[in-house]
Structure formats: structure tokens, C-alpha cells
Design a protein around this motif. Structure first.
Motif, mmCIF file in Angstrom:
data_model
loop_
_atom_site.group_PDB
_atom_site.id
_atom_site.type_symbol
_atom_site.label_atom_id
_atom_site.label_comp_id
_atom_site.label_asym_id
_atom_site.label_seq_id
_atom_site.Cartn_x
_atom_site.Cartn_y
_atom_site.Cartn_z
ATOM 1 N N TYR A 194 1.165 97.495 85.214
ATOM 2 C CA TYR A 194 2.737 97.180 84.636
ATOM 3 C C TYR A 194 3.661 96.198 85.854
ATOM 4 N N GLU A 195 4.431 95.677 85.179
ATOM 5 C CA GLU A 195 5.523 94.818 86.124
ATOM 6 C C GLU A 195 6.257 95.875 87.016
ATOM 7 N N SER A 196 6.563 97.084 86.500
ATOM 8 C CA SER A 196 7.012 98.208 87.280
ATOM 9 C C SER A 196 6.608 99.391 86.823
ATOM 10 N N GLY A 197 6.593 100.541 87.663
ATOM 11 C CA GLY A 197 6.112 101.725 87.193
ATOM 12 C C GLY A 197 6.989 102.571 86.165
ATOM 13 N N MET A 198 8.244 101.704 86.433
ATOM 14 C CA MET A 198 9.346 102.272 85.381
ATOM 15 C C MET A 198 8.902 101.910 83.752
ATOM 16 N N LEU A 199 7.860 100.925 83.622
ATOM 17 C CA LEU A 199 7.561 100.655 82.317
ATOM 18 C C LEU A 199 6.417 101.537 81.935
ATOM 19 N N ASN A 200 5.969 102.310 82.604
ATOM 20 C CA ASN A 200 4.671 103.241 82.240
ATOM 21 C C ASN A 200 5.322 104.093 81.830
ATOM 22 N N PRO A 201 4.874 104.834 80.561
ATOM 23 C CA PRO A 201 5.286 106.253 79.804
ATOM 24 C C PRO A 201 4.977 107.271 80.814
ATOM 25 N N GLU A 202 3.726 107.109 81.384
ATOM 26 C CA GLU A 202 3.405 108.696 82.400
ATOM 27 C C GLU A 202 4.297 108.616 83.321
ATOM 28 N N MET A 203 4.980 107.829 83.685
ATOM 29 C CA MET A 203 6.093 107.985 84.871
ATOM 30 C C MET A 203 7.165 109.128 84.460
ATOM 31 N N TRP A 204 7.577 108.462 83.305
ATOM 32 C CA TRP A 204 8.674 109.395 82.691
ATOM 33 C C TRP A 204 8.210 110.745 82.393
ATOM 34 N N LYS A 205 6.826 110.915 81.746
ATOM 35 C CA LYS A 205 6.552 112.390 81.376
ATOM 36 C C LYS A 205 6.462 113.289 82.905
ATOM 37 N N THR A 206 6.167 112.579 83.845
ATOM 38 C CA THR A 206 5.896 113.256 85.156
ATOM 39 C C THR A 206 7.337 113.634 85.698
ATOM 40 N N MET A 207 8.678 112.573 85.316
ATOM 41 C CA MET A 207 9.795 112.843 85.870
ATOM 42 C C MET A 207 10.212 114.069 84.997
ATOM 43 N N ALA A 208 9.784 114.138 83.702
ATOM 44 C CA ALA A 208 10.578 115.210 82.965
ATOM 45 C C ALA A 208 9.941 116.639 83.221
ATOM 46 N N ILE A 209 8.590 116.796 83.712
ATOM 47 C CA ILE A 209 7.857 118.048 84.296
ATOM 48 C C ILE A 209 8.609 118.400 85.673
ATOM 49 N N ILE A 210 8.818 117.249 86.535
ATOM 50 C CA ILE A 210 9.508 117.786 87.943
ATOM 51 C C ILE A 210 11.070 118.226 87.617
ATOM 52 N N PHE A 211 11.620 117.639 86.877
ATOM 53 C CA PHE A 211 13.077 117.896 86.771
ATOM 54 C C PHE A 211 13.082 119.355 85.901
ATOM 55 N N GLY A 212 12.379 119.363 84.884
ATOM 56 C CA GLY A 212 12.522 120.887 84.101
ATOM 57 C C GLY A 212 12.254 121.890 84.855
ATOM 58 N N LEU A 213 11.108 122.000 85.766
ATOM 59 C CA LEU A 213 10.871 123.011 86.819
ATOM 60 C C LEU A 213 12.015 123.458 87.585
ATOM 61 N N GLY A 214 12.314 122.198 88.145
ATOM 62 C CA GLY A 214 13.475 122.429 89.423
ATOM 63 C C GLY A 214 14.705 123.039 88.774
ATOM 64 N N SER A 215 14.911 122.613 87.451
ATOM 65 C CA SER A 215 16.102 122.987 86.756
ATOM 66 C C SER A 215 15.879 124.512 86.452
ATOM 67 N N PHE A 216 14.548 125.088 86.186
ATOM 68 C CA PHE A 216 14.414 126.420 85.657
ATOM 69 C C PHE A 216 14.525 127.342 87.087
ATOM 70 N N ILE A 217 13.947 126.860 87.868
ATOM 71 C CA ILE A 217 13.830 127.531 89.353
ATOM 72 C C ILE A 217 15.577 127.684 89.765
ATOM 73 N N LEU A 218 16.247 126.760 89.561
ATOM 74 C CA LEU A 218 17.791 126.914 89.983
ATOM 75 C C LEU A 218 18.421 128.047 88.912
ATOM 76 N N THR A 219 18.052 127.788 88.008
ATOM 77 C CA THR A 219 18.655 128.773 86.863
ATOM 78 C C THR A 219 18.617 130.153 87.262
ATOM 79 N N VAL A 220 17.172 130.598 87.834
ATOM 80 C CA VAL A 220 16.763 131.941 88.231
ATOM 81 C C VAL A 220 17.615 132.419 89.211
ATOM 82 N N LEU A 221 17.732 131.579 90.208
ATOM 83 C CA LEU A 221 18.753 131.723 91.319
ATOM 84 C C LEU A 221 20.261 131.950 90.875
ATOM 85 N N ALA A 222 20.545 131.343 90.187
ATOM 86 C CA ALA A 222 22.321 131.301 89.595
ATOM 87 C C ALA A 222 22.248 132.760 88.671
ATOM 88 N N ILE A 223 21.257 133.159 87.846
ATOM 89 C CA ILE A 223 21.194 134.295 87.301
ATOM 90 C C ILE A 223 21.431 135.515 88.553
#
Length: 483
Positions: A183-212
Motif C-alpha cells: 500500500y502507499e500508506s498503511g492507513m490505506l490497509n483495512p487491516e490496520m483499522w481493524k487492529t486499531m478497533a481491537i486495541i482501542f476497544g479493549l483499552g476502553s473496557f479496562i478503563l471502564t472497569v477501573l471507573a466502576i
């Protein structure tokens, strides 16, 4: 008979610090969704203006869910508390829908992508409202001590400073090289965005447990009611709040106009770095310097708010941010900005950008505890403690106005003939594109700040007024106990 002077229910500092992570958890998801326009145009093949108009239109549905969720929060009492169930359910919805948007939708046929994306987005809105409503509503239960309420802003600003720098580093510097092959840039690769969603989603869940964990000791009836008598909450209670509570009226105008401008700048930031500065990785690299400076300025701002009141801190932060925006427009230090080759432009760009973000962070982060002031003010006026309604009333108007950012950016791209273009990072912007980016990053935010300053002229909750409010609430509780 209770002592009226003992009118504050103070929380432990660690409780405030952990609960502030609830806002960070939703901001993690927001950081992912800020790239939706870029992702949709470059990966899904959907024009930015189409996505922008669709998301803005979706706010009509969002506007319906806000008062409903606020009503349900105020009516809810469970053995797990009032807020924790909404926080957990909301976050689970968020991490699932964000993964589906960035990981599942790209696998569909082109004709199915847009309708499925919009269907998932409807569910996403419900989850987002559930969790963000608790951030605002639980403030009033967390603490009513005017010396403590700005502490939420301190923790929130520190967390957000770290989050925004780390998230930008992940999306613009860390992940793209990992997915760049072919790809011209990794940002044009759909797999990059899927990986981002997994990282951010799990991070958000851990922070929510701490907030609870943080809110668990305060998520009890004695902290989220005026007295022992149950308050009957009805939908018709919204109208008197809208009509008579000048504090929430002015806070909504001030915060929503700033947020509209801030969201627009955030959406356009990737174009500033990728097509004006010609260094998209710099957006993430700047976080190394941005974070500590933001934290120092925020600490100063919180100390100021604790001594002189949250209104004055909001106004001071807004004025200073606006001065930095004017400075950037006048100087325009965009040539040869690099972290590896320090020159005058690099110093000016970094200094102005860092200071502007830190000053805007003071006013932006202090809004949430100001909503708690508005809820207490309403309770002192009417005897009804409705933080859920207050928070979601704020969210309804705030999100309705701020959602226009996606539409404005999409319309801007369409006007300059780039509605369907694949905008490749590190390619130069022509004159029209340059001034569109300047408008989104600096000009519109200046007007947003002006609107905020005008609204704050009519915001009644000064530090002195909040002392009177808490004394009145303490008197109400005292009279109930002796009745």
C-alpha cells in the motif's frame, strides 16, 4: 439535628481519580471514531460529505436517546447502584460496535457498506449515551465540595493529554508501518483499522472497569438524592429545566460551540499534518512534548478553579486558547517543521500548538464538573435532584451542535472538489485545500470561543453563588431530618 455548615459530602481523591477514567474510556472510542470520515472515504469508498450528513442526521435519533437514558438513570435504583449498570452495558455496546464498523463493514459488498454502517451506528449511539451520561450525572454524587470538583478536571485533563498523544501515535506512527506492505500508506490497509478497533476497544473496557471501582463507594442513594424522600421524575420536568435554569442554558451554548470547533479541528488535524506540514507521523511524535506541558498548565488551571471558581477558570482558558489561535493564523509557521531538524518554525509551531491545546483543555475539561454545579443549582431551586436529566439535556444540545463538524468538513471537501478523492498522507495541499484546513483548525474555533465568552457573561454560578447553593441544599436536608 444535623449541622448545616457541614454541607459537603467529600470523596476520596482516589475515587475521583478512578471515576474520571469513565470519560477517558469513552474518549478512547471517540479517538477511533474521529477517523471515521477518513476511513469511510479511503477504505469504504463513501464520500466524506455523505458520511458527514448521515452522522449529523443521526443526531436526531441521538437526541431522542439522550433524555430517555437520562430519565432512566434518574429512575434507576439497583443493588449495583444507579450508574454502574449503565456504564458497563454502554461500554460493552461501544467496543462491539466499533469493532464492527472498522473490522466488519469493509468486508461487505460496496452496496451494503453504507446501510450496514448506519445500522451499527444507531446501536453505537445508544451505548455511547449510556456511558457518557453517567460521567456527567454521577458528578453530583461523587462530591459536592467546590474545592474537590475541579479535581475531576485535573485527572480528566491528564488522562486525556496522555490518551490523545498515545492514540495519535498509534494511528499515525506505530500502526501504519506495520501494515504498509503493498500500500502507499498503511492507513490505506483495512487491516490496520481493524487492529486499531481491537486495541482501542479493549483499552476502553479496562478503563471502564477501573471507573466502576472508583464510583462504587459513592453510587448509593445517600449521595444521589437531596433528602430521604423519593423524587418523582417525569419527562415533563425537562421543560422547566430548559425554560428556567439559566446556568445549564449558558453552559450548553458555551460548551457546544467550543466542542463543534474542537471536533472540526480534530477531524481536520490529520490533513494539517499530512498535507500542510507533509509529516503525518509528527502528529503522534508531538505527544512526547505535549503531554507534560498540558499536565503542568492543567494543574495551574485547577488550582485557579479551586480558589476562584470554575466559571473564572473556564473563561481564562478560553481567552488564552483564542489568543494562541490568532497567533497561529498570523504567523503560519508551517514550513520545514520537524522533530529531527529543529528550527524557528518548529519551535513556533510546537509552542503555539501545545499551549493552545493545554489552554483549551482547561475550559473543555472543567465543563463536566460544571454540569454538577448546574444539577445542584436545579435541586436548590426546585428540590428535585435530577443529575441524569441535567447531564443528558446538556448532551442532547451539545451533541446536536457539535455533530455538525462532520457535515462541515464533508461540505468543505465537496466545495473544493475533493469529495470523492483518496487523500494520500504526505502529499501537498493546494491553495483551496490549505485554506479549508486553516478554517477548520483555527478560524472556526476562534468564533466558537467568542460564542463561549458571550455565554459565560450570563452564566450565574460563580464561586460565591455555589456557596449559597450548597447552604440551601444542606438546609433542605436538615429540615427533612428534623421533620
Amino acid at each position: 439535628m444535623s449541622n448545616i455548615s457541614n454541607k459537603y459530602n467529600s470523596a476520596k481523591t482516589w475515587q475521583i481519580g478512578l471515576f474520571a477514567l469513565n470519560n477517558t474510556a469513552t474518549n478512547v472510542i471517540m479517538c477511533a471514531m474521529m477517523y471515521l470520515a477518513v476511513f469511510s472515504q479511503n477504505i469504504l469508498g463513501i464520500a466524506a460529505v455523505v458520511i458527514g450528513v448521515a452522522i449529523t442526521s443521526m443526531r436526531i435519533f441521538d437526541g431522542i436517546t439522550d433524555p430517555i437514558i437520562g430519565y432512566l438513570i434518574d429512575k434507576t435504583e439497583t443493588k449495583f447502584g444507579k450508574y454502574r449498570p449503565f456504564m458497563l452495558i454502554g461500554n460493552i455496546i461501544l467496543l462491539i460496535t466499533v469493532y464492527l464498523i472498522f473490522g466488519f463493514v469493509p468486508t461487505l459488498e460496496q452496496s451494503m457498506r453504507f446501510p450496514v454502517l448506519m445500522g451499527i451506528y444507531v446501536v453505537y449511539v445508544i451505548g455511547y449515551t449510556c456511558q457518557t451520561a453517567c460521567t456527567k450525572a454521577a458528578q453530583a454524587a461523587l462530591t459536592n465540595d467546590p474545592k474537590q470538583r475541579p479535581l475531576f478536571s485535573l485527572f480528566d485533563a491528564i488522562y486525556n493529554a496522555i490518551l490523545f498523544s498515545v492514540s495519535a501515535l498509534i494511528v499515525t506512527s506505530i500502526l501504519p508501518p506495520m501494515f504498509a506492505e503493498g500500500y502507499e500508506s498503511g492507513m490505506l490497509n483495512p487491516e490496520m483499522w481493524k487492529t486499531m478497533a481491537i486495541i482501542f476497544g479493549l483499552g476502553s473496557f479496562i478503563l471502564t472497569v477501573l471507573a466502576i471501582i472508583g464510583i462504587s463507594g459513592r453510587d448509593k442513594k445517600e449521595f444521589y438524592s437531596v433528602g430521604s424522600k423519593a423524587v418523582q421524575v417525569k419527562f415533563k420536568d425537562y421543560w422547566p429545566i430548559i425554560k428556567s435554569n439559566r446556568a445549564i442554558q449558558m453552559l450548553v451554548i458555551a460548551a457546544a460551540t467550543d466542542k463543534l470547533a474542537g471536533n472540526l479541528a480534530s477531524a481536520a488535524k490529520i490533513y494539517l499534518f499530512g498535507n500542510v506540514l507533509m509529516n503525518v507521523a509528527l502528529q503522534g511524535e508531538m505527544g512526547v512534548i505535549t503531554t507534560p506541558v498540558t499536565i503542568v498548565i492543567t494543574i495551574i488551571g485547577v488550582r485557579y478553579a479551586s480558589k476562584l471558581g470554575q466559571k473564572k477558570a473556564f473563561v481564562a482558558g478560553t481567552w488564552l486558547s483564542m489568543l494562541m489561535l490568532f497567533a497561529m493564523l498570523i504567523i503560519q509557521p508551517f514550513d520545514n517543521v520537524s522533530m529531527t531538524s529543529i528550527n524557528l518554525n518548529t519551535i513556533l509551531f510546537l509552542s503555539i500548538t501545545i499551549l493552545q491545546g493545554a489552554f483549551m483543555g482547561i475550559s473543555g475539561n472543567i465543563v463536566i464538573p460544571m454540569i454538577a454545579d448546574c444539577a445542584d443549582y436545579e435541586a436548590s431551586r426546585t428540590g428535585k435532584f435530577v443529575p441524569g436529566m441535567m447531564g443528558t439535556l446538556f448532551s442532547f444540545v451539545d451533541k446536536l451542535i457539535s455533530s455538525l463538524s462532520s457535515t462541515l468538513l464533508g461540505i468543505g471537501l465537496a466545495i473544493i472538489g475533493m469529495a470523492n478523492a483518496v487523500i494520500v498522507p504526505n502529499t501537498p495541499a493546494d491553495t483551496k485545500f490549505f485554506w479549508l484546513i486553516m478554517g477548520c483548525m483555527y478560524i472556526i474555533p476562534i468564533f466558537g470561543h467568542i460564542a463561549s465568552l458571550v455565554a459565560m457573561k450570563f452564566y450565574p454560578l460563580t464561586a460565591e453563588k455555589m456557596v449559597d447553593v450548597q447552604e440551601k441544599l444542606a438546609k433542605i436536608k436538615s429540615e427533612e431530618e428534623t421533620a
